[in-house]
Design an enzyme around this catalytic site. Structure first.
Site, PDB file in Angstrom:
ATOM      1  N   TRP A 127       0.827  -1.210   0.000  1.00 24.56           N
ATOM      2  CA  TRP A 127       0.000   0.000   0.000  1.00 24.56           C
ATOM      3  C   TRP A 127       0.860   1.258   0.000  1.00 24.56           C
ATOM      4  O   TRP A 127       1.880   1.336   0.663  1.00 24.56           O
ATOM      5  CB  TRP A 127      -0.897   0.006   1.234  1.00 24.56           C
ATOM      6  CG  TRP A 127      -1.573   1.313   1.512  1.00 24.56           C
ATOM      7  CD1 TRP A 127      -1.052   2.399   2.168  1.00 24.56           C
ATOM      8  CD2 TRP A 127      -2.903   1.681   1.140  1.00 24.56           C
ATOM      9  NE1 TRP A 127      -1.972   3.418   2.218  1.00 24.56           N
ATOM     10  CE2 TRP A 127      -3.114   3.005   1.597  1.00 24.56           C
ATOM     11  CE3 TRP A 127      -3.934   1.025   0.464  1.00 24.56           C
ATOM     12  CZ2 TRP A 127      -4.317   3.684   1.406  1.00 24.56           C
ATOM     13  CZ3 TRP A 127      -5.135   1.699   0.276  1.00 24.56           C
ATOM     14  CH2 TRP A 127      -5.321   3.009   0.746  1.00 24.56           C
ATOM     15  N   ASN A 129       0.096   5.778   0.049  1.00 29.87           N
ATOM     16  CA  ASN A 129      -0.835   6.899  -0.095  1.00 29.87           C
ATOM     17  C   ASN A 129      -0.092   8.225  -0.229  1.00 29.87           C
ATOM     18  O   ASN A 129       0.644   8.405  -1.199  1.00 29.87           O
ATOM     19  CB  ASN A 129      -1.944   6.911   0.961  1.00 29.87           C
ATOM     20  CG  ASN A 129      -1.523   6.837   2.392  1.00 29.87           C
ATOM     21  OD1 ASN A 129      -0.995   5.824   2.850  1.00 29.87           O
ATOM     22  ND2 ASN A 129      -1.767   7.893   3.152  1.00 29.87           N
ATOM     23  N   ASP A 130      -0.209   9.160   0.698  1.00 28.42           N
ATOM     24  CA  ASP A 130       0.208  10.542   0.479  1.00 28.42           C
ATOM     25  C   ASP A 130       1.660  10.709   0.037  1.00 28.42           C
ATOM     26  O   ASP A 130       2.566  10.072   0.589  1.00 28.42           O
ATOM     27  CB  ASP A 130       0.056  11.350   1.770  1.00 28.42           C
ATOM     28  CG  ASP A 130      -1.322  11.294   2.368  1.00 28.42           C
ATOM     29  OD1 ASP A 130      -2.155  10.523   1.882  1.00 28.42           O
ATOM     30  OD2 ASP A 130      -1.555  12.020   3.351  1.00 28.42           O
ATOM     31  N   GLN A 146       3.772   7.814   2.096  1.00 22.91           N
ATOM     32  CA  GLN A 146       3.133   6.977   3.102  1.00 22.91           C
ATOM     33  C   GLN A 146       3.079   5.541   2.581  1.00 22.91           C
ATOM     34  O   GLN A 146       2.581   5.292   1.477  1.00 22.91           O
ATOM     35  CB  GLN A 146       1.730   7.491   3.394  1.00 22.91           C
ATOM     36  CG  GLN A 146       1.674   8.908   3.945  1.00 22.91           C
ATOM     37  CD  GLN A 146       2.030   8.952   5.415  1.00 22.91           C
ATOM     38  OE1 GLN A 146       1.196   8.711   6.278  1.00 22.91           O
ATOM     39  NE2 GLN A 146       3.291   9.241   5.715  1.00 22.91           N
ATOM     40  N   TRP A 189       3.207   9.754   9.891  1.00 21.10           N
ATOM     41  CA  TRP A 189       2.252  10.283   8.930  1.00 21.10           C
ATOM     42  C   TRP A 189       2.848  11.418   8.099  1.00 21.10           C
ATOM     43  O   TRP A 189       4.047  11.670   8.130  1.00 21.10           O
ATOM     44  CB  TRP A 189       0.979  10.718   9.659  1.00 21.10           C
ATOM     45  CG  TRP A 189       0.158   9.534  10.114  1.00 21.10           C
ATOM     46  CD1 TRP A 189       0.459   8.209   9.966  1.00 21.10           C
ATOM     47  CD2 TRP A 189      -1.087   9.575  10.799  1.00 21.10           C
ATOM     48  NE1 TRP A 189      -0.529   7.421  10.505  1.00 21.10           N
ATOM     49  CE2 TRP A 189      -1.492   8.230  11.029  1.00 21.10           C
ATOM     50  CE3 TRP A 189      -1.907  10.596  11.248  1.00 21.10           C
ATOM     51  CZ2 TRP A 189      -2.680   7.904  11.676  1.00 21.10           C
ATOM     52  CZ3 TRP A 189      -3.094  10.274  11.894  1.00 21.10           C
ATOM     53  CH2 TRP A 189      -3.472   8.941  12.100  1.00 21.10           C
TER      54      TRP A 189
END
EC number: 3.2.1.26
Length: 651
Positions: A127, A129-130, A146, A189
């Site tokens: 996975w 993301n950002d 991320q 994060w």
């Protein structure tokens, strides 16, 4: 042969929907086998007639692997992210809205293998993301992101890291930061990089603590002389910021790149909310270790909810180059852009305005297009974006996270989820002064191979024209369209209202549209993705143009979200309707009018893959004839692989 048959509503092309309503489950199960036979027969017999236009000899080679069917399975949706205070990260929950079981489509290995992109950035597996902390340093573009090292779903978030000479070909490096401290135990994060005038790198990021409190932390390179920046040190005094009074423990995240004030202080903003009002908190600092919370908010907009991944940067009103936030910049020749990612609807909104440094206040030029309610970077799948100033090429670059639209079951089966957009240059539209222009970085053109060119193709109302090119899976397409003057003159003025997302898609016919391209289509048009313009002649005689991408017919499986994206695009006097489209397997990035309106789509065809993928010109208008000119490049694959460390280097 000439074909005048228009595109029809979904039911005319797609097989019957196998999903059942619970109250009709028994009845439809009894009819399922018969419906499947009928659907199979329709699909086999489907042979929609259309023109074939060749620019040169075409060679359609079937590249399918031997299909190995994966077993159909009930997939139970599991919520991911919400308990930690962020938006839902499970695509299965977005389908069902509850934790019930959903029937997964039996994807085979050939279909899933085709979906992986060839020139968009993504890790080798799992996975993502950002985008985080992008920057240019000592000859390398650095990209952090991320990442879940343990699976293809959101969770266990750390920072992945890759480097590139050109932002197209990438080399994976070891993880930059992992969740090994109490202040980031639940996740490392999103954060941003600031390069100080002396070359020092400051990295601020949000940590989710062992008690799921969102705090801000400082990190810096262990060895600034290392151009790869492999090792990072977390400041021993972390966290450097905690939620201030009145701010929720899970409503304080994603610090921006710092900008320099006229007093020599550094200023950052962090997204938050007060009830349903989205806000941007502002802090000043001298050393990035101690901070002063400024009074008020940089901007606050009621009803927009939690603001994530706030970005704030200047753009020039005169020049095409980007502006460096490490310099104190303001004045009559500068505008400021404020962008927020809305946690509630997962879209990235921006507005253009002025910035008062003394009042610590951003004011939009047009409050109707305020941040969170007006313009968007991209009207498709594009979120948590981040810009940086590229001092190497004197430009501002935008990255955006492109999530999946298929089921979590499919992601886990194929072993990966999400890609990043092709990096885009960002600048103010000097013609309108009211929007940005986004355009793929010029470096992507290095992947262009052979090209096909089509000049002055006529598409009559209700026609579909096949564009005979070698393959249609990896493309860079540039196209211009003109509506014939007679049609424009004769078409009656109308009060018609049109919105891409609530329309009938490319099957909704009007006098002057839709017209555009059918991408990732199979020969029989049982699967296709239209990217198109829809034009309305208003009561005042002026034209109002929408730019849309329709996924409703893009794939036959039902565990795929098939939305219609798009928005209004300004087409100025003397301009033709123009688009550029980057097609890379399961992602289609589209740019209208030089990047005034952008739409990114994820599509998952089962037939229009490998050598069976086709490209068509279409005009589904009822009155207008459209003339199109296109240039289409086949695209090479980018080299994206692990960094080739020498034995004496880190591994």
């Amino acid at each position: 042969m000439e074909h005048h048959k228009p595109l029809l509503p979904t039911s005319s092309h797609a097989a019957p929907n196998p999903r059942t309503r619970k109250d009709l489950l028994l009845l439809l199960c009894a009819l399922l086998f018969l419906s499947s036979l009928v659907a199979f027969g329709r699909n086999r017999a489907s042979n929609v007639p259309h023109d074939h236009v060749s620019s040169s000899a075409s060679n359609h080679q079937q590249e399918h692997q031997s299909p190995t069917s994966l077993p159909s399975s009930k997939w139970h949706a599991v919520s991911r992210g919400v308990s930690s205070g962020v938006s839902e990260k499970s695509s299965s929950m977005l389908f069902s809205g509850e934790g019930g079981a959903s029937e997964a489509f039996p994807w085979d290995n050939s279909m899933l293998s085709w979906q992986r992109t060839s020139f968009h950035f993504q890790p080798e597996k799992n996975w993502m993301n950002d985008p985080n902390g992008p920057m240019y340093y000592k000859g390398w573009y650095h990209f952090f992101y991320q990442y879940n090292p343990n699976g293809a779903v959101w969770g266990d978030i750390v920072w992945g890291h890759a480097v590139s000479r050109d932002m197209i070909h990438w080399l994976h490096l070891p993880l930059a930061m992992v969740a090994d401290q109490w202040y980031d135990k639940q996740g490392v994060w999103t954060g941003s990089a600031t390069i100080l005038p002396n070359g020092e790198i400051i990295m601020l990021y949000t940590g989710s603590t062992n008690e799921s409190v969102q705090v801000q932390n400082l990190a810096y390179p262990a060895d600034p002389s290392d151009p790869l920046l492999v090792d990072w040190i977390k400041h021993p005094g972390n966290p450097v910021l905690v939620p201030p009074p009145g701010i929720g423990a899970k409503d304080f995240r994603d610090p921006t790149t710092a900008w320099l004030t006229s007093e020599g202080k550094w200023r950052i903003t962090i997204g938050s909310k007060l009830n349903k009002t989205g806000i941007a908190l502002v802090y000043d600092t001298d050393d990035f270790k101690t901070y002063e919370l400024k009074n008020g908010h940089l901007r606050a907009v009621p009803g927009t909810g939690m603001w994530e991944c706030v970005d704030f940067f200047p753009v020039s009103k005169k020049n095409e180059n980007g502006l460096d936030t490490s310099l104190s910049i303001n004045g009559a020749e500068v505008k400021y852009v404020m962008k927020v990612s809305l946690d509630d609807d997962r879209h990235d909104y921006y507005t253009i305005g002025t910035y008062d440094e003394n009042k610590v206040l951003f004011t939009p030029d047009d409050v109707k297009n305020d941040v969170g309610v007006g313009l968007r970077y991209d009207y498709g799948i594009f979120y948590a974006s981040k810009t940086f100033y590229d001092q190497n090429m004197d430009r501002r670059i935008l990255w955006g996270w492109i999530g999946e639209s298929d089921s979590e079951y499919a992601d886990v089966t194929k072993g990966w989820a999400s890609v990043q957009s092709i990096p885009r240059t960002v600048r103010l539209d000097k013609k309108t002064g009211s929007n940005l222009l986004q355009w793929p970085v010029a470096e992507v053109e290095s992947l262009r191979l052979r090209s096909d060119e089509f000049k002055s193709l006529k598409a009559k109302p209700g026609s579909v024209v096949s564009l005979d090119i070698e393959t249609a899976t990896q493309l860079d397409v540039v196209a211009e369209f003109e509506i014939d003057a007679e049609s424009l003159q004769k078409t009656a003025q109308s009060n018609e209202e049109f919105t891409c997302s609530t329309s009938g898609g490319a099957a909704q016919r009007g006098a002057l549209g839709p017209f555009g391209l059918l991408v990732l289509a199979d020969e029989g048009l049982s699967e296709y993705t239209p990217v198109y313009f829809y034009v309305i002649k208003g009561r005042n005689g002026n034209l109002k143009t929408s730019f849309c991408s329709d996924q409703s017919r893009s794939s036959q499986p039902n565990d795929v979200r098939k939305q219609i994206f798009g928005n209004i695009v300004p087409v100025l006097e003397g301009e033709k309707f123009s688009l550029r489209m980057l097609v890379d397997h399961s992602i289609v990035e589209s740019f209208a009018q030089g990047g005034r309106t952008c739409v990114t789509s994820r599509v998952y065809p089962t037939k229009a893959i490998y050598g069976a993928a086709r490209l068509f010109l279409f005009n589904n208008a009822t009155e207008a004839t459209v003339t199109a000119s296109l240039k289409i490049w086949q695209m090479n694959s980018a080299f994206i692989r692990p960094f080739p460390f020498n034995p004496d280097q880190k591994n």
